[in-house]
Design an enzyme around this catalytic site. Structure first.
Site, PDB file in Angstrom:
ATOM      1  N   CYS A 477       0.852  -1.190   0.000  1.00 34.08           N
ATOM      2  CA  CYS A 477       0.000   0.000   0.000  1.00 34.08           C
ATOM      3  C   CYS A 477       0.888   1.241   0.000  1.00 34.08           C
ATOM      4  CB  CYS A 477      -0.920  -0.011   1.217  1.00 34.08           C
ATOM      5  SG  CYS A 477      -2.113   1.331   1.243  1.00 34.08           S
ATOM      6  N   ASP A 478       1.115   1.802  -1.183  1.00 30.51           N
ATOM      7  CA  ASP A 478       2.040   2.930  -1.334  1.00 30.51           C
ATOM      8  C   ASP A 478       1.766   4.096  -0.391  1.00 30.51           C
ATOM      9  OD1 ASP A 478       3.415   1.713  -3.469  1.00 30.51           O
ATOM     10  OD2 ASP A 478       1.922   2.413  -4.892  1.00 30.51           O
TER      11      ASP A 478
END
Length: 795
Positions: A477-478
């Site tokens: 999850c950037d």
């Protein structure tokens, strides 16, 4: 795909047809070749990119544009880059445009056809029929446009026809455009802006020309937007409403490309024209382009055919026939097309994120396995000797890590065993594990196997004292960038994913006789599972992580973001959850995350910044990582549900990744690709719930393909051959699959029968006791009959 007589979307062979430009105005499709991509809406707006070596546009909007990746839910406006064809009746001044923009005149009939190798429009208005077709060549950066205008009226028609393509704002330094009568082309000349001396030399090879080239000479032309548009705007341009275009050039003014053809058509007569649109480096390349596409009467058709053959080269992986025709249509015609696009173009970047690069090429294991092999070696050649993988993979000598790849993420190592497993299953190419590969910071090469072992040990070293994986400024999850930026925050998802990856790598090591290292990996996996259960289990589901300040989040006591999907999915994959935990997780997913359009990534969406989680919480509720139906996460869920023996739930997740007969208008997308997300927040924001991002750059489709092939139909490769272990949904009574595998063709018929206690697999009438077809021979055709217990459960 007909939901009734008034349905606006239907299937036509392999094509998908939209019959109303108002029903789904953002809907469209895309074409590509190895050098470029063009995305078109059904109404005529376009976004096109090519590589030189970084992604570049030859057609832009009328103002200075930022350089970014493709964005979700891209907005369109009257002066957006587009490809338009105006038609004016010279007798009464009536005007309309095709495909629909920018005049937006009502038409009698409208068809937008998304084909795998072309985009087509067929429009009829007041006795005039227009047929438009866009194709791409196999090689080269060029849009190949065909136009046919036919009189279907019962009287002669005097028409003026205006192909009008936008160049846009190309340079603040130097831009202009003119007409070249020998090339029959409108040419925009510009200088790519720069400041540093070094960039002047870098730009020497740039294509600083955009052009629209006509096969037949126009009667008039216009190369300046202001002269074409005048006071009438794009919907009723002064240039079009005049007797003739004024042959105006642009001198440091917005360039434009419009031709005029005056024709008189008797009933049944037609006017045909063809055009090439794209960039060029210099006059010599323009001359070459004219010769390539218009050098002889068959040149244009020949290049179109080569382009079609290139797209078709990704076909043939799997063909299915089930009781769900919409699902069949996507799998048979569109699934591997999207896989092929992502693997062939690397999302039109020179530094794809490592996780994206590996997962996109995981999908290529089924389409073109040699591409996956090369990708593994390329990625490992940029690994550090410590085992750490980079945030992005550099694919060009001039490339550098940009944007998100300058932010440290800690998950990239785990994708190596996860993705190479698919490659080895498909090819049995265990020799790759002995391939010598250097490190980016150490010249002495080591084998691929040693590289991956080092990657797994690097993850183990990047844990805190509890054995939980540190997250730094993000994992998969950037935008979860503030959980661990102080060096203490940890990720439950990564801890569980590391357990799964360690087990996957142990499976491979055991297969090649590396028992000692495999045992170490089993020990790591078990340690991760124990740590996750000790610190992340929150009564009914797994928390998402623990922040730098020691606060667990993604827990029931949180008002927002109280449950995240990924930890639950990967807990199933990692075998961390016992039967009681599994039941609680499944109930929680159904209660809190399920929606009519799929399973949300988290819930409830965040509505305000949470500084110990990060910019994820600043995204609009229900979009992207903040609570959308994020299809990459949905694919992980489907994969995990198949793993724990829940095929009905798994198939439901898969099916909702695709627009269906009943909800494609609400989603606003044609079923020709899987987007990265559909809007979530269906309880708080129901009006926009389900809306597609229209963005087809996503790791979802590689997983979707793997799940369909290996889990749903159970046709999974192994070292010995092909293992058959299907997990069909209970409402399917039969199915048929044709599967290409290691150069052989497998024709597989599935049937459910009462009184059958377990699944049986027959090859040429002989039962296979362990359900494995061994010694697969390239070029041979195998016929399998798979008999499944009536309730669909495998024993």
């Amino acid at each position: 795909m007909r939901a009734g007589s008034d349905a606006v979307v239907h299937r036509q062979g392999s094509d998908v047809v939209l019959t109303d430009p108002l029903a789904m105005p953002q809907a469209g499709s895309f074409l590509w070749n190895p050098e470029m991509m063009v995305q078109m809406t059904c109404r005529g707006y376009a976004t096109a990119q090519y590589m030189q070596p970084e992604p570049t546009k030859y057609s832009k909007g009328p103002v200075l544009e930022a350089t970014t990746f493709m964005q979700p839910e891209h907005p369109y406006y009257s002066h957006h880059s587009g490809r338009f064809f105006y038609v004016k009746d010279r007798q009464n001044g009536e005007l309309f445009s095709a495909p629909y923009e920018p005049v937006r005149a009502a038409v009698d009939t409208f068809e937008f056809v998304a084909a795998t190798d072309a985009l087509k429009w067929s429009i009829v208005r007041q006795g005039i029929e227009i047929y438009i077709e866009l194709r791409l060549p196999k090689a080269g950066i060029a849009e190949l446009w065909s136009l046919r205008v036919k009189n279907v009226d019962d009287r002669p028609r005097c028409l003026s026809i205006y192909p009008a393509f936008t160049f846009g704002f190309l340079s603040w330094m130097n831009q202009g455009s003119t007409y070249d009568c020998e090339l029959q082309a409108l040419i925009a000349n510009f200088v790519t802006p720069y400041q540093r001396v070094a960039d002047y030399f870098k730009h020497q090879h740039f294509r600083d020309k955009s052009f629209l080239m006509a096969e037949i000479k126009p009667d008039a032309w216009c190369a300046r937007l202001s002269a074409f548009e005048g006071e009438g705007g794009m919907h009723r341009p002064d240039g079009v409403m005049a007797e003739a275009l004024g042959n105006e050039v642009a001198d440091y003014e917005l360039p434009f490309a419009a031709f005029q053809y005056d024709v008189t058509l008797n009933p049944g007569e037609k006017f045909d024209a063809r055009f090439v649109f794209g960039p060029a480096k210099d006059q010599a390349e323009l001359v070459f382009i004219r010769r390539k596409y218009f050098g002889d009467c068959q040149a244009f058709v020949r290049e179109c055919q080569l382009g079609s053959e290139y797209v078709a080269s990704g076909n043939g992986v799997i063909q299915i026939e089930t009781e769900d025709q919409g699902f069949d249509h996507f799998v048979n015609h569109w699934m591997t097309r999207q896989v092929h696009y992502l693997g062939a173009t690397n999302r039109l970047t020179t530094d794809p994120q490592t996780r994206n690069y590996l997962q996109d090429h995981m999908g290529m294991s089924y389409v073109a396995p040699q591409n996956m092999r090369q990708a593994i070696i390329c990625a490992l050649s940029q690994q550090k000797f410590s085992g750490e993988m980079p945030d992005g993979i550099l694919l060009h000598p001039e490339a550098s890590l940009k944007y998100i790849n300058q932010v440290p993420h800690t998950d990239h190592c785990i994708w190596l065993p996860v993705c190479i497993t698919a490659y080895l299953n498909e090819t049995a190419d265990y020799g790759i594990l002995e391939e010598p590969v250097p490190y980016v910071d150490y010249d002495q090469p080591e084998t691929v196997g040693r590289h991956i072992t080092k990657a797994m040990r690097w993850i183990a070293q990047n844990c805190d004292g509890r054995g939980l994986c540190l997250i730094a400024e993000g994992d998969w999850c950037d935008p979860m960038n503030m959980v661990g930026y102080q060096g203490k925050g940890v990720s439950s998802w990564l801890t569980l994913a590391a357990a799964y990856a360690a087990d996957q790598w142990a499976d491979i090591l055991e297969c090649v006789g590396e028992q000692s290292v495999a045992s170490d990996m089993r020990g790591l996996a078990e340690a991760y599972r124990q740590a996750a259960n000790a610190h992340f289990w929150d009564r009914q589901w797994y928390a998402r992580g623990i922040t730098d300040d020691g606060v667990a989040f993604g827990v029931a006591s949180d008002d927002e973001g109280s449950i995240y999907l990924n930890p639950q999915s990967w807990a199933m994959l990692a075998r961390a959850a016992d039967a009681q935990q599994l039941q609680k997780m499944l109930e929680a997913i159904e209660t809190h995350l399920a929606s009519p359009y799929g399973v949300a990534m988290l819930a409830p969406p965040y509505t305000k910044m949470r500084e110990d989680v990060g910019r994820l919480t600043q995204k609009f509720p229900g979009t992207a990582e903040n609570g959308s139906v994020y299809n990459h996460a949905s694919a992980f869920l489907a994969f995990s549900l198949f793993e724990v023996g829940k095929p009905d739930r798994a198939f439901e997740v898969l099916r909702k990744m695709l627009p269906s007969e009943t909800d494609c208008v609400a989603r606003g997308q044609l079923p020709v690709y899987i987007p990265n997300y559909y809007r979530g927040a269906h309880r708080s924001l129901p009006r926009t719930s389900g809306r597609s991002s229209q963005l087809f750059n996503t790791g979802s489709v590689a997983w979707f393909a793997r799940i369909v092939i290996e889990r749903l139909f159970g046709l999974e490769g192994c070292a010995e051959g092909l293992r058959v272990n299907p997990s069909l949904p209970s409402h399917w009574k039969k199915a048929h699959v044709t599967r290409r595998f290691r150069g052989a063709i497998f024709n597989v018929t599935y049937s459910k029968r009462s009184g059958v206690a377990e699944t049986h697999v027959y090859l040429n009438g002989e039962i296979l006791q362990d359900r494995i077809v061994r010694n697969v021979v390239e070029g041979r055709e195998y016929v399998l009959d798979v008999v499944i217990a009536q309730d669909g459960e495998l024993v």
